[in-house]
Design an enzyme around this catalytic site. Structure first.
Site, PDB file in Angstrom:
ATOM      1  N   GLY A   1      36.213  29.715  35.517  1.00 52.54           N
ATOM      2  CA  GLY A   1      36.592  29.646  36.924  1.00 52.54           C
ATOM      3  C   GLY A   1      35.392  29.500  37.836  1.00 52.54           C
TER       4      GLY A   1
ATOM      5  N   GLU B   1      43.138  31.933  39.347  1.00 49.63           N
ATOM      6  CA  GLU B   1      43.702  33.171  38.800  1.00 49.63           C
ATOM      7  C   GLU B   1      42.943  33.425  37.512  1.00 49.63           C
ATOM      8  OE1 GLU B   1      45.010  35.723  36.633  1.00 49.63           O
ATOM      9  OE2 GLU B   1      46.693  34.395  36.150  1.00 49.63           O
TER      10      GLU B   1
ATOM     11  N   LYS C   1      47.048  19.601  33.340  1.00 49.01           N
ATOM     12  CA  LYS C   1      46.309  19.650  32.084  1.00 49.01           C
ATOM     13  C   LYS C   1      46.635  20.959  31.386  1.00 49.01           C
ATOM     14  CE  LYS C   1      42.553  21.198  30.472  1.00 49.01           C
ATOM     15  NZ  LYS C   1      42.958  21.424  29.055  1.00 49.01           N
TER      16      LYS C   1
ATOM     17  N   CYS D   1      46.376  38.533  31.512  1.00 48.22           N
ATOM     18  CA  CYS D   1      45.367  38.985  32.473  1.00 48.22           C
ATOM     19  C   CYS D   1      45.771  40.280  33.157  1.00 48.22           C
ATOM     20  CB  CYS D   1      45.118  37.907  33.528  1.00 48.22           C
ATOM     21  SG  CYS D   1      44.461  36.370  32.860  1.00 48.22           S
TER      22      CYS D   1
ATOM     23  N   GLY E   1      42.613  30.945  34.052  1.00 50.75           N
ATOM     24  CA  GLY E   1      41.814  31.056  32.840  1.00 50.75           C
ATOM     25  C   GLY E   1      40.739  32.110  33.004  1.00 50.75           C
ATOM     26  N   SER E   2      39.666  31.952  32.265  1.00 44.29           N
ATOM     27  CA  SER E   2      38.614  32.957  32.258  1.00 44.29           C
ATOM     28  C   SER E   2      37.785  32.910  33.536  1.00 44.29           C
ATOM     29  CB  SER E   2      37.695  32.751  31.051  1.00 44.29           C
ATOM     30  OG  SER E   2      36.875  31.604  31.227  1.00 44.29           O
ATOM     31  N   THR E   3      37.193  34.041  33.866  1.00 41.12           N
ATOM     32  CA  THR E   3      36.319  34.104  35.030  1.00 41.12           C
ATOM     33  C   THR E   3      35.106  33.192  34.848  1.00 41.12           C
ATOM     34  OG1 THR E   3      37.022  36.357  35.538  1.00 41.12           O
ATOM     35  CG2 THR E   3      34.910  35.668  36.436  1.00 41.12           C
TER      36      THR E   3
ATOM     37  N   GLU F   1      37.224  41.982  29.368  1.00 41.38           N
ATOM     38  CA  GLU F   1      38.584  41.556  29.032  1.00 41.38           C
ATOM     39  C   GLU F   1      38.643  41.164  27.557  1.00 41.38           C
ATOM     40  OE1 GLU F   1      42.063  39.013  31.170  1.00 41.38           O
ATOM     41  OE2 GLU F   1      40.149  37.979  30.913  1.00 41.38           O
TER      42      GLU F   1
END
Length: 459
Positions: free
Chosen positions: A218, A235, A160, A269, A213-215, A361
């Site tokens: 995630g 990640e 995806k 990142c 992607g973003s924390t 971030e």
């Protein structure tokens, strides 16, 4: 069910011009379910091939990518706004990673373990269907980080891509078919994360999720995978330090600092957005950094001289602006005016170490410069964040380089360099930067199940 919040198609825009590139249909939950069924059947065919045949087909896939590397790179420039030089590296990275993964197929071996009364062996068996959810910041290579080792280990892959950058993924799937990989072994499922991505995460037929992607997202995926004890590689975000000690080559450190956080317009990142400089050389470092920032060429990504392109979207542009109130930049470069999602290279000083711009971030071309007193203070500042993905250490003292490397909480560190990613070495984060490792010699094993078999030899 499709609602106004979940469109049946996504518009892909060129972030440098805001022109419409393509309209791509979104994948529904029902279509994900059908794709899983097809992938499971293709996986059984794929895993039944001899290792030599799987390796041969993956090398043919790599050759197909190489033959279209320039077209893939230009497509990446159009949909992601990357500079042409970066995009060419990314296409080559996909090719090289497929070649590297192909080399591991015939070396994916178990072990023989000494036991009493028989023979004990381990088998590394494919998991089945893998869901890879790729980001928009590096669409091609990060997709390959998941799909190449997963395929090499005998799995099928449902990829995806991000809603804004599906075009190179779709082209890679076509090249896989052209190379002779079984139909439905690698399927691309464009769509929204909360529909298509969620359907992949929650599907019982998907054995593992690989997410970059973003924390925040995630954590949501991790919680959903936990309900099914589903395997997971994450990640996630980063707020990486660039530590410059007084004994370093200050000229080299200052010259390298801009592209350590401006590469891909800071949408990385691993971007070294916290520049920590020992107080005794702080002023000198800033004197050198100013001209280096001003010299960065921001503009048309297709221009061979361009070093930094646009941000991915209007939403990302507004997010970056929110971290930099007007008039607060200490150092700033230039960016084009007019159409496109442009933001200039920006450096902030005189900020609190615990301020949002210094700890969160930003994911844009913005860095802060903070002074530190000594080695212990540098390590304290470097670790004063929830992230732990990457970082750099500039010093001429080898002992200090080793001490600080052991003390900084990050998965990937470079000394007198800003290099973070090589396809033949492990990559991943600690703390809230992620879970597990990608790339490197152990990548294929992460997509297998270890089965232990004991054979009695007693009469």
């Amino acid at each position: 069910m499709t609602t106004p919040d979940h469109p049946v198609e996504h518009h892909v825009l060129n972030p440098a011009t805001e022109e419409l590139l393509a309209t791509v249909p979104s994948t529904t939950a029902d279509e994900v379910d059908a794709a899983v069924v097809r992938a499971a059947a293709a996986q059984r065919t794929w895993s039944a091939l001899t290792p030599a045949d799987r390796a041969r087909l993956l090398r043919r896939f790599a050759t197909a990518v190489d033959a279209e590397a320039e077209q893939l790179a230009r497509l990446e420039v159009q949909e992601a706004g990357h500079t042409l030089g970066n995009a060419r590296w990314e296409a080559a990275n996909v090719r090289d990673l497929l070649d590297y993964a192909a080399g591991g197929v015939e070396r994916l071996a178990g072990r023989q373990i000494p036991v009493h009364g028989g023979l004990d062996i381990t088998l590394l068996e494919p998991l089945g269907v893998i869901g890879v959810i790729a980001p928009w910041n590096f669409p091609m290579p990060i997709a390959a980080w998941g799909l190449a080792p997963a395929l090499a280990a005998g799995n099928a892959v449902l990829l995806k891509p991000a809603e804004t950058t599906p075009l190179t993924a779709l082209r890679l799937a076509r090249l896989a078919l052209d190379a002779g990989l079984p139909e439905h072994l690698l399927q691309v499922l464009p769509g929204a994360g909360d529909v298509t991505g969620n359907a992949l995460v929650e599907h019982p037929g998907v054995a593992k999720i690989v997410f970059t992607g973003s924390t925040r997202i995630g954590k949501q995926i991790m919680a959903k995978c936990a309900d099914r004890v589903k395997r997971l590689t994450l990640e996630l975000g980063g707020k990486s330090p660039n530590i410059v000690f007084a004994d370093a080559d200050i000229e080299a450190a200052a010259a390298a600092a801009p592209m350590a956080f401006l590469d891909n317009a800071g949408q990385d990142c691993c971007a070294r957005t916290r520049i920590l400089v020992q107080r005794s050389v702080y002023d000198r470092f800033l004197e050198l950094l100013g001209p280096a920032i001003e010299s960065v060429v921001v503009g048309d990504p297709f221009d061979e001289n361009t070093q930094m392109g646009p941000l991915i979207s209007q939403a990302q542009l507004e997010r970056v602006r929110s971290y930099v109130p007007e008039g607060t930049a200490a150092l700033s470069g230039k960016a084009p005016e007019g159409p496109g999602f442009w933001f200039p290279p920006t450096v902030l000083t005189d900020v609190r170490p615990d301020s949002p711009v210094a700890t969160q971030e930003v994911f844009g071309p913005v860095a802060v410069v903070l002074p530190f007193e000594d080695e212990a203070d540098a390590v304290r500042l470097a670790n004063a964040t929830e992230y732990g993905l990457a970082g750099s250490i500039w010093t001429r003292d080898v002992g200090r380089a080793l001490r600080v490397s052991q003390s900084v909480q990050a998965g990937n560190l470079s000394v007198n360099s800003h290099s973070s990613v090589r396809y033949w070495t492990p990559f991943g984060g600690c703390k809230q930067s992620g879970l597990g490792r990608e790339l490197g010699p152990d990548a294929l094993a992460a997509f297998t199940e270890t089965k232990n078999v004991f054979i009695s030899t007693e009469a």
